[in-house]
Write an enzyme that holds these catalytic residues in place. Structure first.
Site, PDB file in Angstrom:
ATOM      1  N   ASP A  98      41.496 125.987 -64.683  1.00 57.53           N
ATOM      2  CA  ASP A  98      42.209 127.249 -64.831  1.00 57.53           C
ATOM      3  C   ASP A  98      41.309 128.464 -64.965  1.00 57.53           C
ATOM      4  O   ASP A  98      41.788 129.590 -64.967  1.00 57.53           O
ATOM      5  CB  ASP A  98      43.127 127.179 -66.061  1.00 57.53           C
ATOM      6  CG  ASP A  98      44.350 126.352 -65.752  1.00 57.53           C
ATOM      7  OD1 ASP A  98      44.772 126.375 -64.587  1.00 57.53           O
ATOM      8  OD2 ASP A  98      44.853 125.683 -66.662  1.00 57.53           O
TER       9      ASP A  98
ATOM     10  N   HIS B 274      38.288 120.829 -72.302  1.00 55.53           N
ATOM     11  CA  HIS B 274      39.291 119.903 -71.773  1.00 55.53           C
ATOM     12  C   HIS B 274      39.297 118.664 -72.635  1.00 55.53           C
ATOM     13  O   HIS B 274      38.241 118.234 -73.113  1.00 55.53           O
ATOM     14  CB  HIS B 274      38.946 119.534 -70.320  1.00 55.53           C
ATOM     15  CG  HIS B 274      40.105 118.970 -69.582  1.00 55.53           C
ATOM     16  ND1 HIS B 274      40.434 117.638 -69.633  1.00 55.53           N
ATOM     17  CD2 HIS B 274      41.031 119.564 -68.789  1.00 55.53           C
ATOM     18  CE1 HIS B 274      41.504 117.448 -68.900  1.00 55.53           C
ATOM     19  NE2 HIS B 274      41.896 118.594 -68.380  1.00 55.53           N
TER      20      HIS B 274
ATOM     21  N   HIS C  87      48.070 124.439 -71.780  1.00 53.80           N
ATOM     22  CA  HIS C  87      48.166 123.518 -70.641  1.00 53.80           C
ATOM     23  C   HIS C  87      48.244 124.382 -69.376  1.00 53.80           C
ATOM     24  O   HIS C  87      47.273 125.033 -69.012  1.00 53.80           O
ATOM     25  CB  HIS C  87      49.388 122.615 -70.878  1.00 53.80           C
ATOM     26  CG  HIS C  87      49.533 121.454 -69.956  1.00 53.80           C
ATOM     27  ND1 HIS C  87      48.594 121.084 -69.036  1.00 53.80           N
ATOM     28  CD2 HIS C  87      50.545 120.549 -69.820  1.00 53.80           C
ATOM     29  CE1 HIS C  87      49.014 120.004 -68.369  1.00 53.80           C
ATOM     30  NE2 HIS C  87      50.204 119.668 -68.830  1.00 53.80           N
TER      31      HIS C  87
HETATM   32  N1  ACO Z   1      37.065 128.002 -76.889  1.00 49.92           N
HETATM   33  C1  ACO Z   1      36.397 127.863 -78.069  1.00 49.92           C
HETATM   34  N2  ACO Z   1      36.299 126.722 -78.755  1.00 49.92           N
HETATM   35  C2  ACO Z   1      36.910 125.637 -78.250  1.00 49.92           C
HETATM   36  C3  ACO Z   1      37.616 125.698 -77.023  1.00 49.92           C
HETATM   37  C4  ACO Z   1      37.674 126.924 -76.343  1.00 49.92           C
HETATM   38  N3  ACO Z   1      38.318 127.038 -75.176  1.00 49.92           N
HETATM   39  N4  ACO Z   1      38.125 124.472 -76.751  1.00 49.92           N
HETATM   40  C5  ACO Z   1      37.745 123.689 -77.762  1.00 49.92           C
HETATM   41  N5  ACO Z   1      37.004 124.392 -78.668  1.00 49.92           N
HETATM   42  C6  ACO Z   1      36.343 123.876 -79.870  1.00 49.92           C
HETATM   43  C7  ACO Z   1      37.350 123.650 -80.996  1.00 49.92           C
HETATM   44  O1  ACO Z   1      37.478 124.787 -81.810  1.00 49.92           O
HETATM   45  C8  ACO Z   1      36.711 122.472 -81.693  1.00 49.92           C
HETATM   46  O2  ACO Z   1      35.652 122.948 -82.464  1.00 49.92           O
HETATM   47  P1  ACO Z   1      35.337 122.313 -83.915  1.00 49.92           P
HETATM   48  O3  ACO Z   1      34.947 120.886 -83.605  1.00 49.92           O
HETATM   49  O4  ACO Z   1      34.266 123.144 -84.493  1.00 49.92           O
HETATM   50  O5  ACO Z   1      36.646 122.391 -84.674  1.00 49.92           O
HETATM   51  C9  ACO Z   1      36.103 121.646 -80.580  1.00 49.92           C
HETATM   52  O6  ACO Z   1      35.820 122.602 -79.546  1.00 49.92           O
HETATM   53  C10 ACO Z   1      37.022 120.560 -80.047  1.00 49.92           C
HETATM   54  O7  ACO Z   1      38.236 121.175 -79.653  1.00 49.92           O
HETATM   55  P2  ACO Z   1      39.660 120.491 -79.747  1.00 49.92           P
HETATM   56  O8  ACO Z   1      40.709 121.545 -79.902  1.00 49.92           O
HETATM   57  O9  ACO Z   1      39.623 119.391 -80.746  1.00 49.92           O
HETATM   58  O10 ACO Z   1      39.738 119.831 -78.312  1.00 49.92           O
HETATM   59  P3  ACO Z   1      41.047 119.312 -77.626  1.00 49.92           P
HETATM   60  O11 ACO Z   1      40.648 118.174 -76.766  1.00 49.92           O
HETATM   61  O12 ACO Z   1      42.136 119.072 -78.628  1.00 49.92           O
HETATM   62  O13 ACO Z   1      41.515 120.556 -76.761  1.00 49.92           O
HETATM   63  C11 ACO Z   1      41.965 122.032 -75.003  1.00 49.92           C
HETATM   64  C12 ACO Z   1      41.455 120.643 -75.391  1.00 49.92           C
HETATM   65  C13 ACO Z   1      43.405 122.232 -75.542  1.00 49.92           C
HETATM   66  C14 ACO Z   1      42.006 122.126 -73.474  1.00 49.92           C
HETATM   67  C15 ACO Z   1      41.007 123.101 -75.594  1.00 49.92           C
HETATM   68  O14 ACO Z   1      39.707 122.935 -75.075  1.00 49.92           O
HETATM   69  C16 ACO Z   1      41.500 124.531 -75.360  1.00 49.92           C
HETATM   70  O15 ACO Z   1      42.317 125.032 -76.136  1.00 49.92           O
HETATM   71  N6  ACO Z   1      41.034 125.178 -74.263  1.00 49.92           N
HETATM   72  C17 ACO Z   1      41.494 126.503 -73.932  1.00 49.92           C
HETATM   73  C18 ACO Z   1      42.821 126.403 -73.235  1.00 49.92           C
HETATM   74  C19 ACO Z   1      42.688 125.882 -71.820  1.00 49.92           C
HETATM   75  O16 ACO Z   1      41.827 126.328 -71.060  1.00 49.92           O
HETATM   76  N7  ACO Z   1      43.580 124.944 -71.455  1.00 49.92           N
HETATM   77  C20 ACO Z   1      43.606 124.387 -70.103  1.00 49.92           C
HETATM   78  C21 ACO Z   1      43.318 122.939 -70.131  1.00 49.92           C
HETATM   79  S1  ACO Z   1      43.250 122.323 -68.480  1.00 49.92           S
HETATM   80  C22 ACO Z   1      44.864 122.165 -68.022  1.00 49.92           C
HETATM   81  O17 ACO Z   1      45.765 122.019 -68.776  1.00 49.92           O
HETATM   82  C23 ACO Z   1      45.091 122.249 -66.597  1.00 49.92           C
END
Ligand code: ACO
Length: 428
Positions: A362, A306, A267
């Protein structure tokens, strides 16, 4: 004609008409669906609230597919261009852009409450010299509830207004204190002649000069970053604020919990994680190997993806543009080229394209914060200051919503059935 959903239960052959309102059905309407009269009734299973609206809200609107973000109906691009943080906070909190007199009064009230009680300062001095500023921030915000016991009057609009002013005014001071403590420098008292962002920069960076003059480019950049982070509807920390607030805890305790939720790397800790990731990658030549590891599931590309945005985060677009102005004033962040190349490769890669993973707010904010002189440990703190406006607005909306009750989800119990206690000496 009222919209309904017809459900046939093939266990009993019975049919149910469930009303559809605002594109949703009420989960409690499913409780009537049962096989035997003494059953609990049908529930929904939705870990992480992937498809559950937890509230009705009039504060922030996001269209994740189109990359739209509105505060009280106003596009984020217009606010970032034309507003300042205190005006945007006032909009988020009250629902309308303030008239000049309201704005002057609000600004004056916030300015008058920026000083910290000396015992808060003493409390913060007790932290170890290398304490993480976000840990200091969270604990100190929680401690504020002991300084302002009147905050328990959560159903008094006057009390809520006073706590709101205190929070918006004092959190930059607490953040600056945490920063100064972590670099071993004395705390700078607030300067009431400066703007909200200018005063914050003064409390952070003033050295021996009698009057600190903020660099206007950096002062504006700070305002814009604050505007971009002011609210983002029902995210993890806001849901925490609402959940804690639903037990009628005071706003300082609830806000400390929300800030704790913001601390996590998925987050508000993501921009800190972005910089650590860029350092780890080390050079542009290592990017393809890094992307390969991410695609193999060995880590994530931080600052990408996201829960709601399935296109470019509109805040990331504004930040990316602003980065050039900031770097003109501060000198280029050497990690920028790596970030641009990483973005270029990821946006062309099938793995990221098919999952609709784009840069989020971010991805670039950390590079700007670092160029402005902030250590990475301060990044989540810089996020928490403006998000306070959103947290309070959401908390008040929850308190005034007759549909809301203490938050208490259900579970699907899969553990052991009843069994008898076995004394320790008889266990096998
Ligand atoms: N890098 C690589 N793969 C990713 C990423 C990433 N940053 N984000 C999602 N994926 C992939 C997952 O592995 C998943 O793949 P799969 O379907 O083969 O299993 C798919 O994309 C869906 O991802 P989820 O984790 O189900 O998506 P969710 O909506 O739960 O997660 C999140 C959202 C937590 C923001 C995620 O994209 C992430 O971890 N990003 C990196 C951390 C980040 O930048 N957070 C900031 C968010 S913005 C904020 O809070 C201000």
């Amino acid at each position: 004609m009222a919209e309904t959903l017809t459900i046939t239960d093939n266990r009993t052959g019975r049919q149910y008409e469930v009303p559809i309102q605002d594109g949703t059905i009420k989960a409690t309407d499913l409780r009537q669906i049962k096989v035997a009269p003494d059953e609990f009734g049908l529930m929904t299973y939705d870990p992480a609230f992937m498809n559950t609206a937890n509230c009705k809200s009039r504060i922030t609107y996001i269209d994740g597919d189109k990359g739209v973000l509105l505060y009280r109906g106003y596009p984020i691009e217009q606010l970032a261009e034309q507003s300042d943080f205190l005006e945007t906070a006032s909009l988020i909190l009250s629902g309308e852009l303030p008239l000049q007199k309201q704005h002057d009064d609000w600004t004056r009230q916030v300015t008058l409450h920026t000083m910290l009680h000396t015992n808060i300062a003493k409390l913060m001095e007790g932290f170890r010299h290398d304490a993480h500023p976000m840990g200091m921030f969270i604990s100190t915000v929680g401690a504020l509830s002991t300084f302002y016991p009147d905050a328990k009057e959560i159903f008094s609009p006057e009390s809520r207004r006073l706590q709101t002013i205190r929070l918006i005014a004092k959190l930059p001071s607490i953040a600056a204190y945490a920063f100064r403590h972590s670099i071993g420098r004395p705390f700078n008292q607030p300067d009431n002649d400066l703007t909200y962002a200018g005063n914050f920069l003064s409390m952070l960076f003033r050295m021996t000069e009698l009057k600190y003059q903020p660099n206007p480019v950096l002062e504006r950049a700070m305002e814009v970053l604050f505007i971009l982070h002011a609210d983002h509807e029902q995210n993890c920390s806001t849901t925490t604020m609402r959940t804690i607030g639903s037990s009628h805890a005071d706003p300082y305790s609830a806000l400390a919990g929300a800030a704790a939720a913001l601390y996590g790397p998925l987050h508000g800790g993501a921009n800190e994680a972005v910089l650590r990731m860029l350092h780890e990658i080390g050079s542009i030549n290592h990017i393809p190997a890094f992307i390969k590891r991410v695609k193999a599931g060995e880590g994530r590309l931080m600052g990408f993806g996201h829960r709601v945005y399935k296109s470019y985060d509109p805040r990331a677009k504004i930040i990316k543009k602003m980065a050039d102005l900031v770097f003109d004033a501060t000198g280029k962040n050497p990690l920028l080229e790596m970030a641009l190349e990483l973005e270029r490769i990821a946006l062309e890669d099938e793995y990221f394209v098919s999952r609709k993973l784009y840069p989020n707010v971010d991805f670039y904010s950390g590079l700007i914060y670092q160029a402005m002189g902030f250590p990475v440990d301060m990044f989540p703190v810089l996020f928490a200051i403006p998000r306070t406006a959103g947290w309070i607005a959401q908390w008040e909306e929850m308190l005034n919503d007759p549909d809301q009750k203490i938050a208490r989800p259900r579970q699907i119990y899969l553990g052991s059935g009843p069994r008898n206690y076995v004394p320790r000496e008889k266990r096998k």
